[in-house]
Design a protein around this motif. Structure first.
Motif, short mmCIF file in Angstrom:
data_model
loop_
_atom_site.label_atom_id
_atom_site.label_comp_id
_atom_site.label_asym_id
_atom_site.label_seq_id
_atom_site.Cartn_x
_atom_site.Cartn_y
_atom_site.Cartn_z
N ARG A 1 0.86 -1.19 0.00
CA ARG A 1 0.00 0.00 0.00
C ARG A 1 0.89 1.23 0.00
NH1 ARG A 1 -3.19 2.80 4.72
NH2 ARG A 1 -4.22 4.40 3.48
N CYS A 2 0.62 2.12 -0.94
CA CYS A 2 1.39 3.35 -1.08
C CYS A 2 0.53 4.54 -0.67
CB CYS A 2 1.85 3.55 -2.51
SG CYS A 2 2.85 2.19 -3.13
N GLY A 3 1.02 5.34 0.25
CA GLY A 3 0.30 6.55 0.62
C GLY A 3 0.27 7.53 -0.54
N LYS A 4 1.41 7.66 -1.22
CA LYS A 4 1.52 8.51 -2.40
C LYS A 4 2.33 7.76 -3.44
CE LYS A 4 1.22 12.89 -0.01
NZ LYS A 4 1.89 14.16 0.28
N LEU A 5 1.88 7.82 -4.69
CA LEU A 5 2.55 7.13 -5.78
C LEU A 5 2.56 8.06 -6.99
CD1 LEU A 5 3.68 4.34 -6.77
CD2 LEU A 5 1.37 3.87 -7.55
N LEU A 6 3.72 8.26 -7.58
CA LEU A 6 3.84 9.13 -8.74
C LEU A 6 3.60 8.34 -10.02
CD1 LEU A 6 4.61 11.83 -10.07
CD2 LEU A 6 6.98 11.07 -9.99
N ASP A 7 2.61 8.77 -10.79
CA ASP A 7 2.36 8.21 -12.11
C ASP A 7 3.22 9.00 -13.09
OD1 ASP A 7 1.48 7.33 -14.56
OD2 ASP A 7 -0.65 7.67 -14.17
#
Length: 67
Positions: free
Chosen positions: A26-32
Protein backbone atom coordinates in the motif's frame (compact mmCIF):
# COMPACT_ATOMS: atom_id res chain seq x y z
CA UNK A 1 37.50 -20.10 6.63
CA UNK A 2 38.51 -19.15 3.06
CA UNK A 3 35.85 -21.51 1.68
CA UNK A 4 33.20 -19.76 3.76
CA UNK A 5 34.22 -16.39 2.30
CA UNK A 6 33.75 -17.80 -1.20
CA UNK A 7 30.31 -19.23 -0.43
CA UNK A 8 28.78 -16.19 1.30
CA UNK A 9 28.41 -14.02 -1.85
CA UNK A 10 26.57 -16.83 -3.63
CA UNK A 11 24.20 -17.32 -0.72
CA UNK A 12 23.49 -13.60 -0.76
CA UNK A 13 22.55 -13.77 -4.43
CA UNK A 14 20.21 -16.73 -3.91
CA UNK A 15 18.38 -15.42 -0.84
CA UNK A 16 15.91 -13.19 -2.74
CA UNK A 17 14.91 -16.19 -4.83
CA UNK A 18 14.23 -18.29 -1.76
CA UNK A 19 11.95 -15.73 -0.16
CA UNK A 20 10.08 -14.42 -3.19
CA UNK A 21 6.31 -14.57 -2.93
CA UNK A 22 3.40 -12.71 -4.45
CA UNK A 23 2.09 -9.78 -2.46
CA UNK A 24 0.93 -6.20 -2.39
CA UNK A 25 2.19 -2.90 -1.04
CA UNK A 26 0.00 0.00 0.00
CA UNK A 27 1.39 3.35 -1.08
CA UNK A 28 0.30 6.55 0.62
CA UNK A 29 1.52 8.51 -2.40
CA UNK A 30 2.55 7.13 -5.78
CA UNK A 31 3.84 9.13 -8.74
CA UNK A 32 2.36 8.21 -12.11
CA UNK A 33 5.27 9.15 -14.36
CA UNK A 34 3.26 8.87 -17.56
CA UNK A 35 0.63 11.44 -16.57
CA UNK A 36 2.72 13.38 -14.05
CA UNK A 37 0.01 13.00 -11.38
CA UNK A 38 0.54 12.19 -7.72
CA UNK A 39 -1.85 9.39 -6.78
CA UNK A 40 -2.99 8.92 -3.18
CA UNK A 41 -3.80 5.66 -1.35
CA UNK A 42 -2.78 3.20 -4.07
CA UNK A 43 -2.03 -0.53 -3.94
CA UNK A 44 0.73 -2.12 -6.03
CA UNK A 45 0.25 -5.88 -6.56
CA UNK A 46 3.15 -8.07 -7.71
CA UNK A 47 3.69 -11.75 -8.48
CA UNK A 48 6.37 -14.13 -7.17
CA UNK A 49 8.89 -13.00 -9.77
CA UNK A 50 8.52 -9.38 -8.67
CA UNK A 51 6.61 -8.25 -11.76
CA UNK A 52 3.92 -5.65 -11.05
CA UNK A 53 0.57 -7.09 -12.09
CA UNK A 54 -1.76 -4.23 -11.13
CA UNK A 55 -1.96 -0.81 -9.54
CA UNK A 56 -5.19 0.58 -8.19
CA UNK A 57 -6.86 2.57 -5.47
CA UNK A 58 -6.68 1.18 -1.95
CA UNK A 59 -9.85 0.42 -0.08
CA UNK A 60 -9.52 -0.93 3.43
CA UNK A 61 -11.73 -3.92 4.10
CA UNK A 62 -14.88 -2.89 5.88
CA UNK A 63 -14.30 0.83 5.64
CA UNK A 64 -17.11 2.89 4.18
CA UNK A 65 -19.40 -0.12 3.75
CA UNK A 66 -22.71 -0.54 5.52
CA UNK A 67 -24.73 -3.70 5.41
Amino acid sequence: MPNLLLVLPFLGMLSPLAFSAPGAIRCGKLLDVRSGQMLVDQTVVFDASGTITSVGSYEAPGWGHRD
